[in-house]
Write a protein that holds these residues in place. Structure first.
Motif, PDB file in Angstrom:
ATOM      1  N   ARG A   8       0.826  -1.214   0.000  1.00  0.00           N
ATOM      2  CA  ARG A   8       0.000   0.000   0.000  1.00  0.00           C
ATOM      3  C   ARG A   8       0.859   1.262   0.000  1.00  0.00           C
ATOM      4  NH1 ARG A   8      -4.890  -0.159  -1.483  1.00  0.00           N
ATOM      5  NH2 ARG A   8      -5.394   1.554  -0.128  1.00  0.00           N
ATOM      6  N   LEU A   9       2.097   1.150   0.481  1.00  0.00           N
ATOM      7  CA  LEU A   9       2.956   2.329   0.630  1.00  0.00           C
ATOM      8  C   LEU A   9       4.075   2.421  -0.407  1.00  0.00           C
ATOM      9  CD1 LEU A   9       3.310   2.146   4.512  1.00  0.00           C
ATOM     10  CD2 LEU A   9       1.799   3.642   3.203  1.00  0.00           C
ATOM     11  N   ASP A  10       4.246   1.391  -1.226  1.00  0.00           N
ATOM     12  CA  ASP A  10       5.394   1.399  -2.133  1.00  0.00           C
ATOM     13  C   ASP A  10       5.327   2.489  -3.196  1.00  0.00           C
ATOM     14  OD1 ASP A  10       3.537   0.208  -3.854  1.00  0.00           O
ATOM     15  OD2 ASP A  10       4.637  -1.677  -4.027  1.00  0.00           O
ATOM     16  N   GLU A  11       4.167   3.056  -3.397  1.00  0.00           N
ATOM     17  CA  GLU A  11       4.048   4.173  -4.343  1.00  0.00           C
ATOM     18  C   GLU A  11       4.908   5.358  -3.898  1.00  0.00           C
ATOM     19  OE1 GLU A  11       0.659   6.981  -6.463  1.00  0.00           O
ATOM     20  OE2 GLU A  11       0.054   5.430  -5.044  1.00  0.00           O
ATOM     21  N   ASP A  12       5.029   5.574  -2.595  1.00  0.00           N
ATOM     22  CA  ASP A  12       5.837   6.678  -2.079  1.00  0.00           C
ATOM     23  C   ASP A  12       7.309   6.535  -2.454  1.00  0.00           C
ATOM     24  OD1 ASP A  12       3.588   7.811  -0.984  1.00  0.00           O
ATOM     25  OD2 ASP A  12       3.990   7.091   1.044  1.00  0.00           O
ATOM     26  N   LEU A  13       7.766   5.306  -2.677  1.00  0.00           N
ATOM     27  CA  LEU A  13       9.144   5.069  -3.106  1.00  0.00           C
ATOM     28  C   LEU A  13       9.266   5.029  -4.622  1.00  0.00           C
ATOM     29  CD1 LEU A  13      10.414   2.308  -0.645  1.00  0.00           C
ATOM     30  CD2 LEU A  13      11.242   4.654  -0.835  1.00  0.00           C
ATOM     31  N   GLY A  14       8.151   5.094  -5.315  1.00  0.00           N
ATOM     32  CA  GLY A  14       8.175   4.991  -6.768  1.00  0.00           C
ATOM     33  C   GLY A  14       8.214   3.564  -7.255  1.00  0.00           C
ATOM     34  N   CYS A  15       7.891   2.620  -6.371  1.00  0.00           N
ATOM     35  CA  CYS A  15       7.973   1.204  -6.729  1.00  0.00           C
ATOM     36  C   CYS A  15       6.658   0.600  -7.201  1.00  0.00           C
ATOM     37  CB  CYS A  15       8.488   0.398  -5.530  1.00  0.00           C
ATOM     38  SG  CYS A  15      10.195   0.753  -5.103  1.00  0.00           S
ATOM     39  N   ASP A  16       5.615   1.379  -7.267  1.00  0.00           N
ATOM     40  CA  ASP A  16       4.305   0.832  -7.605  1.00  0.00           C
ATOM     41  C   ASP A  16       4.209   0.324  -9.039  1.00  0.00           C
ATOM     42  OD1 ASP A  16       4.547   3.666  -7.998  1.00  0.00           O
ATOM     43  OD2 ASP A  16       2.422   3.733  -8.518  1.00  0.00           O
ATOM     44  N   GLU A  17       5.070   0.773  -9.923  1.00  0.00           N
ATOM     45  CA  GLU A  17       5.067   0.303 -11.311  1.00  0.00           C
ATOM     46  C   GLU A  17       6.250  -0.623 -11.608  1.00  0.00           C
ATOM     47  OE1 GLU A  17       2.615   0.906 -13.507  1.00  0.00           O
ATOM     48  OE2 GLU A  17       1.569   2.032 -11.937  1.00  0.00           O
ATOM     49  N   ALA A  18       7.004  -0.970 -10.584  1.00  0.00           N
ATOM     50  CA  ALA A  18       8.179  -1.834 -10.752  1.00  0.00           C
ATOM     51  C   ALA A  18       7.747  -3.272 -11.040  1.00  0.00           C
ATOM     52  CB  ALA A  18       9.036  -1.778  -9.494  1.00  0.00           C
ATOM     53  N   PRO A  19       8.651  -4.098 -11.589  1.00  0.00           N
ATOM     54  CA  PRO A  19       8.331  -5.512 -11.792  1.00  0.00           C
ATOM     55  C   PRO A  19       7.935  -6.180 -10.470  1.00  0.00           C
ATOM     56  CG  PRO A  19      10.323  -4.936 -12.973  1.00  0.00           C
ATOM     57  CD  PRO A  19       9.972  -3.754 -12.114  1.00  0.00           C
ATOM     58  N   SER A  20       7.167  -7.234 -10.563  1.00  0.00           N
ATOM     59  CA  SER A  20       6.688  -7.943  -9.370  1.00  0.00           C
ATOM     60  C   SER A  20       7.815  -8.374  -8.453  1.00  0.00           C
ATOM     61  CB  SER A  20       5.870  -9.171  -9.789  1.00  0.00           C
ATOM     62  OG  SER A  20       4.747  -8.772 -10.521  1.00  0.00           O
ATOM     63  N   MET A  21       8.939  -8.801  -9.007  1.00  0.00           N
ATOM     64  CA  MET A  21      10.066  -9.218  -8.174  1.00  0.00           C
ATOM     65  C   MET A  21      10.505  -8.087  -7.257  1.00  0.00           C
ATOM     66  SD  MET A  21      13.812 -10.759  -9.216  1.00  0.00           S
ATOM     67  CE  MET A  21      14.617  -9.209  -9.634  1.00  0.00           C
ATOM     68  N   VAL A  22      10.505  -6.874  -7.754  1.00  0.00           N
ATOM     69  CA  VAL A  22      10.929  -5.720  -6.955  1.00  0.00           C
ATOM     70  C   VAL A  22       9.876  -5.396  -5.900  1.00  0.00           C
ATOM     71  CG1 VAL A  22      11.512  -3.261  -7.041  1.00  0.00           C
ATOM     72  CG2 VAL A  22      12.336  -4.813  -8.838  1.00  0.00           C
ATOM     73  N   ARG A  23       8.628  -5.358  -6.296  1.00  0.00           N
ATOM     74  CA  ARG A  23       7.552  -5.017  -5.348  1.00  0.00           C
ATOM     75  C   ARG A  23       7.422  -6.059  -4.248  1.00  0.00           C
ATOM     76  NH1 ARG A  23       2.171  -3.884  -7.146  1.00  0.00           N
ATOM     77  NH2 ARG A  23       2.139  -2.611  -5.288  1.00  0.00           N
ATOM     78  N   GLU A  24       7.444  -7.322  -4.610  1.00  0.00           N
ATOM     79  CA  GLU A  24       7.329  -8.373  -3.588  1.00  0.00           C
ATOM     80  C   GLU A  24       8.590  -8.427  -2.731  1.00  0.00           C
ATOM     81  OE1 GLU A  24       4.612  -9.566  -2.834  1.00  0.00           O
ATOM     82  OE2 GLU A  24       3.385  -9.659  -4.649  1.00  0.00           O
ATOM     83  N   GLY A  25       9.737  -8.216  -3.350  1.00  0.00           N
ATOM     84  CA  GLY A  25      10.983  -8.195  -2.585  1.00  0.00           C
ATOM     85  C   GLY A  25      11.008  -7.074  -1.566  1.00  0.00           C
ATOM     86  N   LEU A  26      10.514  -5.911  -1.960  1.00  0.00           N
ATOM     87  CA  LEU A  26      10.436  -4.781  -1.036  1.00  0.00           C
ATOM     88  C   LEU A  26       9.547  -5.127   0.153  1.00  0.00           C
ATOM     89  CD1 LEU A  26      11.125  -1.811  -0.389  1.00  0.00           C
ATOM     90  CD2 LEU A  26       9.097  -1.182  -1.742  1.00  0.00           C
ATOM     91  N   ALA A  27       8.410  -5.755  -0.114  1.00  0.00           N
ATOM     92  CA  ALA A  27       7.482  -6.120   0.967  1.00  0.00           C
ATOM     93  C   ALA A  27       8.111  -7.149   1.910  1.00  0.00           C
ATOM     94  CB  ALA A  27       6.176  -6.638   0.388  1.00  0.00           C
TER      95      ALA A  27
END
Length: 167
Positions: A8-27
């Motif tokens: 829900r917060l990854d948009e603030d880092l600019g990661c909301d459009e990143a590949p799934s590997m990046v978004r899931e890895g961040l979480a």
């Protein structure tokens, strides 16, 4: 819950459009583990010694098609390395570069590689070699995980999913 809140917060880092590997890895990384706190770096280092390891160029493409625990573990360790190397201030630049459209031949892999170039890391092969070295160097500091422990956990989670699907 932490994992899902990061999405829900990854948009603030600019990661909301990143590949799934990046978004899931961040979480996974921010939550300190996938389902619970765990030694991500040590587990990923143990994974390198098994046939279950998925090269990052393969993992970034079709992320959700790979074994669930393996994919999320590797992705979390990748973000751990990026934060260690770039700091939190460098992660938004990386994420934003992975979210920029590169044209009609765009794939998650080309977007991943664009992110690496944007932060001066080089190509994906150089990144993977450096990342693997980082995993091995820091594994003992973050906990001891044997390949047998990792294999048992993966088999247990696969059995749970099979049971859930059946019942």
């Amino acid at each position: 819950l932490r994992h899902e809140l990061v999405h829900r917060l990854d948009e603030d880092l600019g990661c909301d459009e990143a590949p799934s590997m990046v978004r899931e890895g961040l979480a996974v990384y921010v939550a300190g583990g996938h389902y619970r706190p765990e030694p991500i770096r040590a587990k990923a280092a143990a994974l390198l010694e098994t046939p279950r390891y998925v090269p990052l160029a393969t993992l970034v493409e079709g992320f959700y098609g790979h074994q669930h625990e393996i994919a999320y573990l590797e992705a979390g360790a990748v973000i751990g390395y990026l934060v260690d190397r770039l700091g939190w201030h460098g992660l938004p630049e990386f994420c934003k570069a992975t979210g920029v459209s590169t044209g009609s031949d765009e794939t998650d892999r080309t977007r991943w590689e664009a992110g690496l170039r944007a932060v001066g890391i080089g190509d994906a092969a150089d990144f993977e070699a450096a990342w693997q070295g980082w995993l091995v160097r820091g594994a003992s500091a973050s906990g001891i995980v044997t390949t047998e422990d990792l294999e048992l956990e993966v088999r247990l989670m696969d059995a749970m999913r099979t049971y859930q699907a059946a019942f």
